[in-house]
Design an enzyme around this catalytic site. Sequence first.
Site, PDB file in Angstrom:
ATOM      1  CG  HIS A 251      -1.902   0.974   1.408  1.00  9.86           C
ATOM      2  ND1 HIS A 251      -1.648   2.278   1.763  1.00  9.86           N
ATOM      3  CD2 HIS A 251      -3.249   0.885   1.248  1.00  9.86           C
ATOM      4  CE1 HIS A 251      -2.792   2.945   1.824  1.00  9.86           C
ATOM      5  NE2 HIS A 251      -3.777   2.127   1.513  1.00  9.86           N
TER       6      HIS A 251
ATOM      7  CG  ASP B  35       0.614  -2.567   5.916  1.00  3.62           C
ATOM      8  OD1 ASP B  35      -0.341  -2.768   6.700  1.00  3.62           O
ATOM      9  OD2 ASP B  35       0.499  -1.918   4.862  1.00  3.62           O
TER      10      ASP B  35
ATOM     11  CD  GLN C 246      -6.468  -4.885   3.691  1.00  2.00           C
ATOM     12  OE1 GLN C 246      -7.434  -5.578   4.032  1.00  2.00           O
ATOM     13  NE2 GLN C 246      -6.601  -3.624   3.316  1.00  2.00           N
TER      14      GLN C 246
ATOM     15  CE  LYS D 167      -7.221  -0.898   5.940  1.00  2.00           C
ATOM     16  NZ  LYS D 167      -7.977  -0.187   4.923  1.00  2.00           N
TER      17      LYS D 167
ATOM     18  CB  CYS E 211      -3.770   3.144  -1.560  1.00  2.00           C
ATOM     19  SG  CYS E 211      -4.991   4.383  -1.207  1.00  2.00           S
TER      20      CYS E 211
END
Lengths: 126, 404
Positions: free
Chosen positions: B118, B195, B198, B221, B361
């Site tokens: 991202h 990261d 997700q 999220k 993104c």
Amino acid sequence: MTLDIYAEEIIDRFKSPHNFGKIDKADAQAMDYNPACGDEVEIFLKVKDGKISDVRFAGRGCAISQAASDILCDCAKTKTVAELKNMRDEDMINLLGVKITGTRLKCALLGLWALRGALKNGNRNI
Amino acid sequence: MADFFTIRADFLILKQKINGKRLVYLDSAATSQKPKQVIEAEKVFYETINANVARSIHYLSEKATEAYENSRKKVADFINSDSDEIIFVRNTTEAINLAANGLDFKKDDEIITTLMEHHSNIVPWQIICKKTGAKLKIVDTLPDGQLDLKQFEKFLSSKTKLVAVTHVSNVLGTINPVKEITRLAKKFGALVLIDGAQGAPHMKVDVNDIGCDFYAFSGHKLLAPTGIGVLFGKKEILDKMQPFLYGGHMIKKVTKESSTFMDAPERFEAGTANFAGAVALGAAIDYLEKIGMENVREHEKELTRYALEKLSKIKDIEIYGPKNAEIRGGVISFNIKGAHPHDVAQILDSEGIAIRSGHACAMPLMQRLGAESICRASFYIYNDKKDVDALVKGLEKVKGVLKL
């Protein structure tokens, strides 16, 4: 309903635009870009005696951006440079003739932004 | 096994009709919906114990501080770490920026990131490199949507200061082998930042097992409100890092001339925090733990498998990323030949179906895929096979409207 924007004319122009292509030795040209989707439209102008003698657009994008650019080109052919410089966002939406929601406004106006750029950067006395 | 049929009832937003149709929400990779239990937790906080944390000596402040720190403990347990390794931030982007700015990079240091990141895990490193003269290396993706680990190994050297990699690609859905990546990076003494935007919402994460130095994720999220996120950082590394923001709450002593700072995590939480959001995040974690993260993952794996099978039957569709649901999260990006993603999304919206359209993104990855933009359907606990069926049917309508 949201689907009103996919009127017959919009889809037809998206699939077979009347004014798609480039003009060699254009008097003015400019590209604009929608960062939200990566769409880009480039507008080419030929000017004679202050009037638009030819106009084309190239680029890629959604049905709305492509159809709007095509409709804009048809309109521009009947205008003077001065008239085009005065064209407002609402005029473009009216030309499109379909209801545009906020998230698609940039799509509808992309061609007009490029046109404005071209009118500003004109490489000769247009 | 959790009853995923009844879960949907906790999400009041999903009860409404959109354009007269059942709402099919397939945009959880952008932000998840929130169950009533989470919304209630924030409401109860404001109605019963709202006060600034760790400041005042009174009943409400005591209670608010207790609730805030209780949430920190829940987050710590959720990813198998310690409370003093959990920094509350706004979101994953802020978490990564905090780490990027707090670490000390020098000229000739190398930072490795990947093409499937991202923007929030590329741009901060680009800027750090510009400021410090460090060098950024970007690991490519393979045609099957996985990282080119051979190239990654080639990039690693004693110069590698940090490896920043996504746990799960927000476009390809690829679940990266972060434990293996960390193991390889550690051979060269590099720091590893993951990261987890997700990742953490969708599967069991154990930072201790992975061995990473940082793990970042967003509350929004993960069933929690917007404006609350988490940076996990190993204690010994956090203690050596510079603060990111300066001001109240993070100081030990301030004189006219200079100031000294608290230890982690307070050191990195300047200003009044989003403590109500943190409490709601605690409630979101409770909600997920009740279902069980293994069950969450199984549910999404099953949906992904089903969706890949159904979608791949559509003519002129291109699906990006791994075809194997075992190494893929509940994210499916695709394009239909001749249809622009914005048009696809708009026509699906007329059927009450919400997907993401655009570059997600991840512009460098778009270039690799040879696409300007993509359509993305993503799943969470409240989705079911009916949603996938609606998507497939909706895509047929797209083809009809666009005369494809």
